[in-house]
Motif scaffolding. Structure first.
Motif: not given
Length: 196
Positions: A3-11, A24-28
């Motif tokens: 898994s890459t745990y891509e960060v979709h947004s950072h607030t 962070d909105a993180v892809e699991m």
């Protein structure tokens, strides 16, 4: 780990001079995107100051977050832009323990609470100690105003760490790492300049 745990947004939610709190909105794994809150910390340094008699300088300092006076190492924030980490450690040793050291080594680098913070503390071993020159006065304020420096035999500090008397993570790791390095005749130490 695939898994890459891509960060979709950072607030950013909060910011002060020491840290910020972010989401962070993180892809699991499996594709679900979830929010993860954590603290972004500026980083810190700590010093295991070991004298010629095998004693370590430990500090007693009040910590509001735990509402207790804790056993700690001389330590502080990486808050001077461009300052080499070993120089930050030397500054903290002088400010909190009134000491200077002629010999510096890198002892350990530790993520203190990676479940909720990116804080990393670099722990240095300081030896060949001397009192800070008289003209270099530093005025301690707030919680530092009544901090106390105690000289404790390294073996006694290890026992304090293992018994739960020392609970500050950097202090526990620092005294255990110093004892382990001593048992290896200091061969496990790294150059102070290696700290990142």
């Amino acid at each position: 780990m695939s898994s890459t745990y891509e960060v979709h947004s950072h607030t950013e939610r909060l910011r002060n001079r020491v840290f910020s709190v972010v989401t962070d909105a993180v892809e699991m794994p499996g594709g679900e995107v979830v929010d993860r809150d954590y603290m972004v910390h500026i980083g810190a340094v700590g010093v295991v100051a070991l004298d010629g008699e095998g004693r370590v300088a430990l500090i007693r300092q009040y910590r509001p977050a735990v509402r207790q006076v804790l056993w700690e190492l001389p330590a502080g924030l990486i808050d001077v832009p461009g300052e080499p980490l070993v120089d930050a450690a030397a500054r903290e040793l002088a400010e909190e323990a009134d000491l200077v050291a002629a010999r510096w080594d890198l002892l350990a680098e530790v993520h203190t609470t990676p479940g909720c913070s990116n804080e990393k503390i670099r722990l240095f071993l300081a030896r060949e100690l001397a009192p800070k020159p008289d003209g270099d006065a530093y005025e301690r304020t707030h919680e530092e105003a009544d901090l106390e420096v105690h000289w404790v035999a390294l073996d006694d500090a290890v026992a304090m760490a293992l018994s739960g008397e020392i609970t500050n993570a950097a202090c526990v790791i620092g005294v255990l790492a110093a004892a382990q390095a001593r048992s290896r005749d200091w061969s496990s130490l790294r150059p102070a300049a290696d700290a990142e």
